[in-house]
Design an enzyme around this catalytic site. Structure first.
Site, PDB file in Angstrom:
ATOM      1  N   LYS A  28       0.853  -1.178  -0.121  1.00 55.94           N
ATOM      2  CA  LYS A  28       0.022   0.211  -0.010  1.00 55.94           C
ATOM      3  C   LYS A  28       0.996   1.143  -0.065  1.00 55.94           C
ATOM      4  O   LYS A  28       2.002   1.156   0.686  1.00 55.94           O
ATOM      5  CB  LYS A  28      -0.996  -0.075   1.121  1.00 55.94           C
ATOM      6  N   LYS A  85      -7.237  -6.082  -2.125  1.00 50.88           N
ATOM      7  CA  LYS A  85      -8.297  -4.976  -1.450  1.00 50.88           C
ATOM      8  C   LYS A  85      -8.772  -4.174  -2.316  1.00 50.88           C
ATOM      9  O   LYS A  85      -7.871  -3.587  -3.226  1.00 50.88           O
ATOM     10  CB  LYS A  85      -7.614  -4.648  -0.422  1.00 50.88           C
TER      11      LYS A  85
END
Length: 372
Positions: A28, A85
């Site tokens: 991320k 995700k």
């Protein structure tokens, strides 16, 4: 067993997270917001570096066009990640997006992220389960607005994880979490708890991962192996006479005194439909680990207050004895608590206080609870 997810932005950070025991490596980019995607080339590099030692997840920036979204997921899957995700959209086409991604659930574990500070729609959880999604995760979109635990109570988070469990979805929690939040969130039964800022020096989520910070979070989330080995070693030594059974000499008392809250309580008809003041005094005898200025050695009084709030959220309770029993049971769920004394008093019934005081113990030889 609750898993620890560590968000990283490079192969080097992934190595730090691996070295200190993270269960899931999450790719991320914190510079791009709460759920910013890393370039796929960087994700592939991290996957190669991890080399199967732990599962890796990646974030996908979800295009609004369904066809484009499908292609974006296909590209992410090619990097070799085990989880993908994305932020579940709040737009009317969310169900269409879920259905379009459903075929991918056979090839990768899909994780839908709902933002607690953006009025998440939990009514879509059944659709995620039906589409074969692996996990629903709560996070916060705007870190400056507070931690997840500021936005939702422990009771509400527990209800979320229970609803996910009923639907056979894994439940994840994240959102500007700090080390003292960990023991409070373990009682929710979350399958995974995610971190970024707490793993960085000074809590700066845009800074680099800090090895001591990662180690601290890891130590605050017990693994099943840790608990089983501790139990086996302790009771083996007791049985062989090398050490004495747990006693008062190696415990500390963590207490919450004179905590007064309004609640609906009482068996009389006139006590229904309005609140009265109730005072709590709780003393927990807790196993001492060590004397140090370190979260690892702390049993937080916050978990006692959380337990009280969860009981209050259930609505009217007729008997103070019921409140005391539920509170004692909740506190004793924590591994280090050996005994607890709970006093519950109604303050508006008489000139003084009326109520009940109980003491409950964890029985030696009884199987200890293990966070799930």
């Amino acid at each position: 067993m609750t898993l620890m997810l560590a968000s990283v932005l490079s192969r080097e950070e992934a190595e730090t997270a691996l070295a200190y025991g993270a269960d899931i490596i999450d790719c991320k980019d914190p510079d791009r917001g709460a759920l910013g995607a890393l370039p796929l080339a960087k994700v592939a590099e991290i996957v190669a570096g991890v080399n199967g030692r732990r599962p890796v997840s990646a974030v996908v920036d979800l295009p609004h066009d369904v066809a484009q979204a499908r292609r974006a997921f296909e590209e992410a899957i090619k990097t070799g990640v085990e989880y993908v995700k994305f932020a579940l959209p709040l737009t009317p086409d969310a169900d269409e997006m879920i259905a379009a991604l459903a075929p991918l659930a056979e090839r990768v574990k899909l994780v839908a992220v709902l933002f607690a500070d953006l009025r998440p729609d939990f009514a879509r959880l059944p659709a995620l389960a039906k589409a074969g999604f692996h996990c629903a995760m709560l996070d916060t979109a705007h870190k400056e607005n507070g931690r997840l635990i500021d936005i939702m109570t422990v009771g509400s988070l527990s209800e979320f994880t229970e609803r996910c469990r009923e639907l056979r979805l894994a439940a994840g929690l994240a959102g500007a979490l700090e080390p003292p939040d960990v023991p409070r969130l373990l009682v929710t039964g979350a399958d995974v708890i995610g971190f970024r800022g707490a793993l960085c020096a000074h809590g700066d989520r845009k800074g680099a991962l800090s090895a001591p910070a990662v180690a601290l979070i890891r130590d605050l989330i017990p693994t099943r192996r840790d608990v089983v080995e501790e139990m086996a070693a302790e009771w083996s030594l007791i049985a062989r006479g090398f050490i004495e059974p747990p006693g008062a000499n190696d415990t500390d008392c963590v207490f919450l005194h004179d905590y007064v809250v309004p609640m609906e309580v009482g068996a009389y008809a006139h006590e229904y439909g309005h609140t009265q003041r109730v005072r709590f005094n709780v003393d927990a005898e807790v196993s001492r680990i060590e004397v140090s200025d370190d979260m690892r050695a702390v049993f937080s009084y916050d978990v006692i207050m959380d337990a009280i709030k969860m009981i209050l959220s259930g609505g009217h309770i007729a008997m103070v004895e019921t409140i005391a029993e539920r509170l004692a049971e909740s506190v004793l769920l924590h591994e280090r608590v050996r005994s607890v004394t709970v006093q519950v008093e109604k303050l508006d019934v008489a000139p003084g206080a009326v109520g009940v005081k109980i003491r409950r113990e964890r029985h030696a030889g009884a199987r200890r609870s293990i966070p799930s």
